[in-house]
Design a protein around this motif. Sequence first.
Motif, PDB file in Angstrom:
ATOM      1  N   LYS A 172       0.701  -1.135   0.021  1.00 38.16           N
ATOM      2  CA  LYS A 172      -0.001  -0.067  -0.088  1.00 38.16           C
ATOM      3  C   LYS A 172       0.864   1.207   0.056  1.00 38.16           C
ATOM      4  CE  LYS A 172      -0.639  -0.205   4.874  1.00 38.16           C
ATOM      5  NZ  LYS A 172      -1.734  -0.179   6.145  1.00 38.16           N
ATOM      6  N   ASN A 173       0.317   2.368  -0.075  1.00 38.78           N
ATOM      7  CA  ASN A 173       1.019   3.674  -0.219  1.00 38.78           C
ATOM      8  C   ASN A 173       1.966   3.690  -1.371  1.00 38.78           C
ATOM      9  OD1 ASN A 173      -0.656   4.368   1.864  1.00 38.78           O
ATOM     10  ND2 ASN A 173       1.064   4.335   3.515  1.00 38.78           N
ATOM     11  N   VAL A 174       1.617   3.223  -2.412  1.00 41.82           N
ATOM     12  CA  VAL A 174       2.439   3.220  -3.573  1.00 41.82           C
ATOM     13  C   VAL A 174       2.693   4.388  -4.203  1.00 41.82           C
ATOM     14  CG1 VAL A 174       2.764   1.893  -5.962  1.00 41.82           C
ATOM     15  CG2 VAL A 174       1.691   0.689  -3.940  1.00 41.82           C
ATOM     16  N   LYS A 175       3.886   4.773  -4.436  1.00 43.12           N
ATOM     17  CA  LYS A 175       4.275   6.103  -5.016  1.00 43.12           C
ATOM     18  C   LYS A 175       4.898   5.969  -6.579  1.00 43.12           C
ATOM     19  CE  LYS A 175       3.527   8.005  -0.809  1.00 43.12           C
ATOM     20  NZ  LYS A 175       1.883   8.221  -0.702  1.00 43.12           N
ATOM     21  N   LEU A 176       4.439   6.932  -7.378  1.00 37.64           N
ATOM     22  CA  LEU A 176       5.149   6.626  -8.597  1.00 37.64           C
ATOM     23  C   LEU A 176       6.478   7.387  -8.533  1.00 37.64           C
ATOM     24  CD1 LEU A 176       4.673   6.222 -11.601  1.00 37.64           C
ATOM     25  CD2 LEU A 176       3.591   8.575 -11.970  1.00 37.64           C
ATOM     26  N   CYS A 177       7.370   6.759  -9.206  1.00 40.37           N
ATOM     27  CA  CYS A 177       8.690   7.438  -8.919  1.00 40.37           C
ATOM     28  C   CYS A 177       9.163   7.781 -10.275  1.00 40.37           C
ATOM     29  CB  CYS A 177       9.852   6.512  -8.892  1.00 40.37           C
ATOM     30  SG  CYS A 177       9.529   5.385  -7.347  1.00 40.37           S
ATOM     31  N   GLY A 178       8.655   7.385 -11.562  1.00 45.04           N
ATOM     32  CA  GLY A 178       8.981   7.702 -13.013  1.00 45.04           C
ATOM     33  C   GLY A 178       8.617   6.819 -13.708  1.00 45.04           C
ATOM     34  N   VAL A 179       8.875   6.989 -15.127  1.00 43.39           N
ATOM     35  CA  VAL A 179       8.753   6.256 -16.065  1.00 43.39           C
ATOM     36  C   VAL A 179       9.695   5.949 -17.153  1.00 43.39           C
ATOM     37  CG1 VAL A 179       7.107   6.144 -18.305  1.00 43.39           C
ATOM     38  CG2 VAL A 179       6.300   7.390 -16.345  1.00 43.39           C
ATOM     39  N   LYS A 180       9.723   4.686 -17.488  1.00 44.24           N
ATOM     40  CA  LYS A 180      10.592   4.176 -18.435  1.00 44.24           C
ATOM     41  C   LYS A 180       9.784   3.815 -19.753  1.00 44.24           C
ATOM     42  CE  LYS A 180      13.685   0.245 -19.689  1.00 44.24           C
ATOM     43  NZ  LYS A 180      14.262  -1.153 -18.866  1.00 44.24           N
ATOM     44  N   ASN A 181      10.375   4.256 -20.848  1.00 45.81           N
ATOM     45  CA  ASN A 181       9.441   3.810 -22.200  1.00 45.81           C
ATOM     46  C   ASN A 181      10.530   3.826 -23.465  1.00 45.81           C
ATOM     47  OD1 ASN A 181       8.607   6.638 -23.874  1.00 45.81           O
ATOM     48  ND2 ASN A 181       9.318   7.064 -21.642  1.00 45.81           N
ATOM     49  N   TRP A 182       9.962   3.211 -24.360  1.00 45.00           N
ATOM     50  CA  TRP A 182      10.677   3.044 -25.554  1.00 45.00           C
ATOM     51  C   TRP A 182       9.939   2.796 -26.623  1.00 45.00           C
ATOM     52  CZ3 TRP A 182      11.192  -0.710 -21.594  1.00 45.00           C
ATOM     53  CH2 TRP A 182      10.834  -1.894 -22.184  1.00 45.00           C
ATOM     54  N   VAL A 183      10.310   2.997 -27.685  1.00 49.02           N
ATOM     55  CA  VAL A 183       9.558   2.990 -29.244  1.00 49.02           C
ATOM     56  C   VAL A 183      10.151   1.676 -29.780  1.00 49.02           C
ATOM     57  CG1 VAL A 183       9.180   3.705 -31.394  1.00 49.02           C
ATOM     58  CG2 VAL A 183       9.239   5.578 -29.567  1.00 49.02           C
ATOM     59  N   GLU A 184       9.321   0.624 -29.867  1.00 43.84           N
ATOM     60  CA  GLU A 184       9.603  -0.558 -30.610  1.00 43.84           C
ATOM     61  C   GLU A 184       9.865  -0.469 -31.871  1.00 43.84           C
ATOM     62  OE1 GLU A 184      10.238  -3.444 -29.023  1.00 43.84           O
ATOM     63  OE2 GLU A 184       9.062  -3.594 -27.374  1.00 43.84           O
ATOM     64  N   TYR A 206       7.261   2.396  -9.573  1.00 41.91           N
ATOM     65  CA  TYR A 206       6.609   2.552  -8.259  1.00 41.91           C
ATOM     66  C   TYR A 206       7.691   2.338  -7.111  1.00 41.91           C
ATOM     67  CZ  TYR A 206       2.168   3.285 -10.763  1.00 41.91           C
ATOM     68  OH  TYR A 206       1.222   3.622 -11.557  1.00 41.91           O
ATOM     69  N   LYS A 207       7.515   2.899  -5.891  1.00 42.75           N
ATOM     70  CA  LYS A 207       8.102   2.453  -4.927  1.00 42.75           C
ATOM     71  C   LYS A 207       7.274   2.302  -3.592  1.00 42.75           C
ATOM     72  CE  LYS A 207      10.708   6.696  -3.564  1.00 42.75           C
ATOM     73  NZ  LYS A 207      11.919   7.092  -3.356  1.00 42.75           N
ATOM     74  N   THR A 208       7.436   1.689  -2.653  1.00 43.83           N
ATOM     75  CA  THR A 208       6.649   1.598  -1.177  1.00 43.83           C
ATOM     76  C   THR A 208       7.605   0.867  -0.354  1.00 43.83           C
ATOM     77  OG1 THR A 208       4.652   1.099   0.041  1.00 43.83           O
ATOM     78  CG2 THR A 208       5.552  -0.256  -1.861  1.00 43.83           C
ATOM     79  N   ASN A 209       7.436   1.107   1.066  1.00 43.37           N
ATOM     80  CA  ASN A 209       7.827   0.476   2.135  1.00 43.37           C
ATOM     81  C   ASN A 209       6.712   0.056   3.001  1.00 43.37           C
ATOM     82  OD1 ASN A 209       7.300   3.019   3.224  1.00 43.37           O
ATOM     83  ND2 ASN A 209       9.159   3.111   4.669  1.00 43.37           N
ATOM     84  N   LYS A 210       5.565  -0.129   2.592  1.00 45.88           N
ATOM     85  CA  LYS A 210       4.187  -0.469   3.370  1.00 45.88           C
ATOM     86  C   LYS A 210       3.949  -1.659   2.658  1.00 45.88           C
ATOM     87  CE  LYS A 210       4.483   3.522   5.648  1.00 45.88           C
ATOM     88  NZ  LYS A 210       4.991   3.332   6.822  1.00 45.88           N
ATOM     89  N   PHE A 211       4.201  -2.897   3.467  1.00 44.56           N
ATOM     90  CA  PHE A 211       3.776  -4.080   2.847  1.00 44.56           C
ATOM     91  C   PHE A 211       3.385  -5.093   3.965  1.00 44.56           C
ATOM     92  CE2 PHE A 211       8.497  -3.951   3.486  1.00 44.56           C
ATOM     93  CZ  PHE A 211       8.736  -5.151   4.225  1.00 44.56           C
ATOM     94  N   SER A 212       2.778  -6.323   3.749  1.00 44.99           N
ATOM     95  CA  SER A 212       2.347  -7.077   4.815  1.00 44.99           C
ATOM     96  C   SER A 212       2.388  -8.454   4.064  1.00 44.99           C
ATOM     97  CB  SER A 212       0.975  -6.847   5.424  1.00 44.99           C
ATOM     98  OG  SER A 212      -0.144  -6.878   4.575  1.00 44.99           O
ATOM     99  N   GLY A 213       2.281  -9.520   4.717  1.00 41.14           N
ATOM    100  CA  GLY A 213       2.387 -11.006   3.947  1.00 41.14           C
ATOM    101  C   GLY A 213       3.647 -11.683   4.106  1.00 41.14           C
ATOM    102  N   GLU A 214       3.276 -12.959   3.530  1.00 44.95           N
ATOM    103  CA  GLU A 214       4.745 -13.856   3.650  1.00 44.95           C
ATOM    104  C   GLU A 214       5.369 -13.706   2.223  1.00 44.95           C
ATOM    105  OE1 GLU A 214       5.519 -18.314   4.419  1.00 44.95           O
ATOM    106  OE2 GLU A 214       4.028 -17.336   5.532  1.00 44.95           O
ATOM    107  N   LEU A 215       6.734 -13.509   2.146  1.00 43.62           N
ATOM    108  CA  LEU A 215       7.309 -13.723   0.816  1.00 43.62           C
ATOM    109  C   LEU A 215       7.202 -15.039   0.255  1.00 43.62           C
ATOM    110  CD1 LEU A 215       8.841 -11.670  -0.921  1.00 43.62           C
ATOM    111  CD2 LEU A 215      10.740 -12.504   0.309  1.00 43.62           C
ATOM    112  N   THR A 216       6.710 -15.042  -0.917  1.00 45.84           N
ATOM    113  CA  THR A 216       6.457 -16.394  -1.826  1.00 45.84           C
ATOM    114  C   THR A 216       6.937 -16.095  -3.000  1.00 45.84           C
ATOM    115  OG1 THR A 216       4.813 -17.024  -0.246  1.00 45.84           O
ATOM    116  CG2 THR A 216       4.949 -18.403  -2.401  1.00 45.84           C
ATOM    117  N   SER A 217       7.738 -17.117  -3.837  1.00 47.27           N
ATOM    118  CA  SER A 217       8.159 -16.747  -5.309  1.00 47.27           C
ATOM    119  C   SER A 217       6.934 -17.277  -6.027  1.00 47.27           C
ATOM    120  CB  SER A 217       9.436 -17.498  -5.416  1.00 47.27           C
ATOM    121  OG  SER A 217      10.598 -16.800  -4.737  1.00 47.27           O
ATOM    122  N   SER A 218       6.953 -17.193  -7.395  1.00 41.83           N
ATOM    123  CA  SER A 218       6.178 -17.462  -8.224  1.00 41.83           C
ATOM    124  C   SER A 218       6.601 -18.115  -9.372  1.00 41.83           C
ATOM    125  CB  SER A 218       5.028 -16.391  -8.724  1.00 41.83           C
ATOM    126  OG  SER A 218       5.807 -15.543  -9.633  1.00 41.83           O
TER     127      SER A 218
END
Length: 152
Positions: free
Chosen positions: A65-77, A88-100
């Motif tokens: 939560k409390n996700v903040k926009l830091c900037g944009v990366k973009n390119w022309v294909e 984005y960035k945030t330091n507000k998180f909960s839960g258990e870390l699990t890979s996918s």
Amino acid sequence: MERKQTAELTNLVMVYDDNGNVLVEEKVGSNYRGLIFPGGHVEPGEAFVDSAIREIQEETGLNIKNVKLCGVKNWVEFDGSRYIVFLYKTNKFSGELTSSDEGRVFWMPLEKLRKAENKLWHMDQMLELSCGNTYSELYFNRNDSAIKPILK
């Protein structure tokens, strides 16, 4: 003059803790392998922030939560379409870390990530964009491949 462009919309999120660590994902594909922030695609009709929250939950098991926009990366294909990554960035998180199946996720000291040699897809510039106040956009055209940080 046509002003509409075809674009693929994506996101990456720098999740960080209060101990100097960032959450990274080790992506493995047929012709790439390396470290990047977790994230993914924006679904049709989905808000950009909602897509970032959803992708982090799917790829890491964490709720952010409390996700903040830091900037944009973009390119022309090569076909003229745009590829846009909302960072984005945030330091507000909960839960258990699990890979996918997207890749292994784990915490890494930010300074160790800065020095890592196995970063993917302009990760050094995205780290600068996410952590600093130097610029707000990374842009390049596949035809000239020069990365052009855009100043705020």
